[in-house]
Scaffold this active site. Structure first.
Site, PDB file in Angstrom:
ATOM      1  N   GLU A 240       0.815  -1.220   0.000  1.00  0.00           N
ATOM      2  CA  GLU A 240       0.000   0.000   0.000  1.00  0.00           C
ATOM      3  C   GLU A 240       0.849   1.271   0.000  1.00  0.00           C
ATOM      4  O   GLU A 240       1.784   1.400   0.795  1.00  0.00           O
ATOM      5  CB  GLU A 240      -0.901  -0.040   1.235  1.00  0.00           C
ATOM      6  CG  GLU A 240      -1.849   1.126   1.364  1.00  0.00           C
ATOM      7  CD  GLU A 240      -2.964   0.811   2.362  1.00  0.00           C
ATOM      8  OE1 GLU A 240      -3.320  -0.368   2.535  1.00  0.00           O
ATOM      9  OE2 GLU A 240      -3.475   1.757   2.981  1.00  0.00           O
ATOM     10  N   GLU A 266      -5.944   6.593  -0.879  1.00  0.00           N
ATOM     11  CA  GLU A 266      -6.498   7.296   0.283  1.00  0.00           C
ATOM     12  C   GLU A 266      -6.061   8.757   0.281  1.00  0.00           C
ATOM     13  O   GLU A 266      -6.628   9.562   1.019  1.00  0.00           O
ATOM     14  CB  GLU A 266      -6.128   6.591   1.601  1.00  0.00           C
ATOM     15  CG  GLU A 266      -4.677   6.694   1.992  1.00  0.00           C
ATOM     16  CD  GLU A 266      -4.385   5.939   3.301  1.00  0.00           C
ATOM     17  OE1 GLU A 266      -4.309   4.704   3.255  1.00  0.00           O
ATOM     18  OE2 GLU A 266      -4.216   6.593   4.341  1.00  0.00           O
ATOM     19  N   HIS A 316     -10.630   3.203   2.313  1.00  0.00           N
ATOM     20  CA  HIS A 316      -9.753   3.474   3.441  1.00  0.00           C
ATOM     21  C   HIS A 316     -10.575   3.669   4.710  1.00  0.00           C
ATOM     22  O   HIS A 316     -11.585   4.355   4.705  1.00  0.00           O
ATOM     23  CB  HIS A 316      -8.939   4.744   3.157  1.00  0.00           C
ATOM     24  CG  HIS A 316      -8.163   5.238   4.332  1.00  0.00           C
ATOM     25  ND1 HIS A 316      -8.420   6.442   4.955  1.00  0.00           N
ATOM     26  CD2 HIS A 316      -7.143   4.674   5.010  1.00  0.00           C
ATOM     27  CE1 HIS A 316      -7.582   6.605   5.957  1.00  0.00           C
ATOM     28  NE2 HIS A 316      -6.795   5.553   6.019  1.00  0.00           N
ATOM     29  N   GLU A 336     -11.903  -1.916   5.251  1.00  0.00           N
ATOM     30  CA  GLU A 336     -10.879  -1.795   6.296  1.00  0.00           C
ATOM     31  C   GLU A 336     -11.558  -1.587   7.648  1.00  0.00           C
ATOM     32  O   GLU A 336     -12.671  -1.082   7.728  1.00  0.00           O
ATOM     33  CB  GLU A 336      -9.961  -0.601   5.976  1.00  0.00           C
ATOM     34  CG  GLU A 336      -8.763  -0.459   6.899  1.00  0.00           C
ATOM     35  CD  GLU A 336      -7.723   0.554   6.369  1.00  0.00           C
ATOM     36  OE1 GLU A 336      -8.048   1.345   5.470  1.00  0.00           O
ATOM     37  OE2 GLU A 336      -6.581   0.534   6.883  1.00  0.00           O
TER      38      GLU A 336
HETATM   39 MG    MG Z   1      -3.219   3.324   4.196  1.00  0.00          MG
END
Ligand code: MG
Length: 390
Positions: A240, A266, A316, A336
Site C-alpha cells: 500500500e 487514500e 480506506h 478496512e
Molecule cells: Mg493506508
C-alpha cells in the site's frame, strides 16, 4: 425540502494518547532524517463534524479529518452559502456547484475534504427523508455482510507484534495489515527489520490468512523495487502507498512489474484523480476514503469507473460512510477496520465521536436494512476528552 442551516464543529482530542515511538510507521517525513516522531505529523487528533439541517427538521451528519479547522472555514465561508436554500435531493448540482466554485484552490486536499463532509451529510438527509439506509439508495445490498480486515500492526518489538496478530486471529479476522517501520535511509538493516515484521506476522497467522503491508508514502521507487522481491515469498495481498501519491509513474512501474499488487488512493481525490491512476495502470486496488474523495457522490462515480476497469475498491478506514458504499457495490469486496486496542487515538477518533458504527464479529460487520440514513449519531459519551471549536 430545502437546506436551512449548516453547522460545522471541530472536535480536538485532549484525552489519553500513546507516547511517541520511533519507527512506528514509515511516512513521507522520514526522507528528512528527522530524529523526532515523524508519524506525529499524520496523527488525526482533530475531526470535523458537519450537521446539515433542512427546513422540515431533518439533520444529516457528515465528517472529515484533513486539517479540520481549515475545512471548517471552507464550509462556513464558501460551501454553506452554496448549499443553503437548495433541495438536498439535487445532490449532483450541489456537488458540482461546490466543486466548480472552489476550482481555483479546492480540487484536492482540504477543499475536497470539506466538500466531502457536506456531501456525506446530504446523503444522510436523503436516507432519513425516505426512511431508508443510504446503501439502499446506492445499489442496495450486494452481500450478506461485509468482511473487514484488521488494520493496525504498527511496527513494534516482534514479541508484542506477534501477540497483536494473534489477538486478531482469536477475534476471527481472516485478513490483516501491518505497517513497515523502516525506509530508504535505514539501509540494509532496515530492510531486514521490515522483513522480520512481515515474517513474524506470517508465522503467527499461517498461510491461510490474507496479509497486506503498508508503506504510507514513506518509500522511494528505488527502495520499493529492492524490497518487493524480498516480500514476495510471504504471499502479500497488496503493498500500500509505496511512494508519494503524486508519483503516478512510480506507482505504475511497480504495479505493472509485479509480482505484488500495488494499492493506493487514500490520498487521491475525485473521479478525475482516479481516472489518471486507472489509465496509467498504477493501482490494482483502489482505497479512496469517502470523507476525502468528494463524499458519497464522488465515491460512487469512482466505484463505477473502477468496476469497468475490474479494479476492486476497498475504502480506506472503514467507518459508516465507507461501509454503505461497500455494501452497495459488488466491486467493493471487503472493507478496512481500525481496531481500538490501545490509548492511541488517530483514525479511531471516529468511534469516540459517533455512535452506531458497527463492530466486527468474526471479522465481519453488517448494516441494518431498515435504519434510515447513515445510522450514526453524534455521541456525548467522551465529551470530557474533547475541546470543541464552533
Ligand atoms: Mg493506508
Amino acid at each position: 425540502m430545502k437546506i436551512k442551516a449548516i453547522r460545522s464543529k471541530v472536535y480536538r482530542w485532549t484525552g489519553p494518547t500513546a507516547p511517541a515511538r520511533p519507527n512506528l510507521s514509515v511516512n513521507p517525513m522520514d526522507a528528512l532524517n528527522s530524529l523526532s516522531d515523524t508519524m506525529g505529523s499524520f496523527r488525526f487528533h482533530d475531526w470535523l463534524v458537519c450537521e446539515v439541517e433542512t427546513d422540515d427538521g431533518i439533520v444529516g451528519i457528515g465528517n472529515c479529518a484533513l486539517a479540520p479547522k481549515i475545512a471548517k472555514e471552507i464550509i462556513d465561508q464558501y460551501l454553506a452559502p452554496i448549499a443553503i436554500g437548495r433541495d438536498p435531493f439535487d445532490f449532483e448540482a450541489i456537488w458540482q456547484a461546490m466543486y466548480r466554485s472552489t476550482m481555483a484552490w479546492g480540487r484536492k486536499g482540504i477543499g475536497m475534504a470539506a466538500i466531502s463532509a457536506v456531501d456525506i451529510a446530504i446523503w444522510d438527509i436523503m436516507g432519513k427523508a425516505v426512511g431508508k439506509p443510504v446503501f439502499k439508495l446506492l445499489g442496495g445490498r450486494t452481500k450478506k455482510d461485509i468482511q473487514v480486515y484488521a488494520s493496525k500492526l504498527y511496527s513494534q518489538p516482534l514479541d508484542s507484534l506477534a501477540k497483536e496478530a494473534q489477538s486478531y486471529l482469536d477475534q476471527g479476522f481472516q485478513m490483516m495489515k501491518l505497517r513497515f517501520g523502516w525506509g530508504p535511509l535505514d539501509g540494509p538493516s532496515g530492510m531486514r527489520k521490515n522483513i522480520e515484521l512481515l515474517r513474524t506476522v506470517r508465522d503467527v497467522v499461517g498461510p491461510d490468512i490474507d496479509l497486506m503491508v503498508e508503506c504510507y508514502m514513506g518509500w522511494t521507487l528505488e527502495y520499493a523495487e529492492r524490497m518487493i522481491p524480498m516480500l514476495a515469498e510471504y504471499n502479500v495481498r497488496w503493498l500500500e502507498e509505496p511512494v508519494l501519491p503524486d508519483d503516478i509513474a512510480g506507482y505504475a512501474k511497480l504495479n505493472l512489474k509485479g509480482p505484488i499488487p500495488i494499492s493506493g488512493g487514500e490520498h487521491e481525490f475525485t473521479l478525475f484523480g482516479f481516472k489518471q491512476l486507472l489509465d496509467a495502470g498504477a493501482i490494482s486496488v483502489i482505497q479512496y476514503d469517502t470523507n476525502r474523495v468528494g463524499g458519497i457522490t464522488a465515491a460512487q462515480k469512482v466505484n463505477q469507473l473502477a468496476e469497468a476497469h475490474q479494479v476492486p475498491v476497498i475504502p480506506h478506514a472503514g467507518m459508516m460512510h465507507n461501509y454503505h458504499l461497500t455494501m452497495a457495490n459488488l466491486n467493493c469486496p471487503i472493507s478496512e477496520f481500525f481496531p481500538v486496542n490501545e490509548v492511541e487515538v488517530g483514525n479511531e477518533l471516529f468511534y469516540y465521536l459517533f455512535e452506531g458504527d458497527p463492530l466486527p464479529v468474526n471479522g465481519r460487520i453488517n448494516l441494518d436494512d431498515e435504519l434510515p440514513g447513515l445510522g450514526i449519531e453524534i455521541s456525548d459519551k467522551h465529551l470530557q476528552h474533547f475541546q470543541i471549536f464552533e
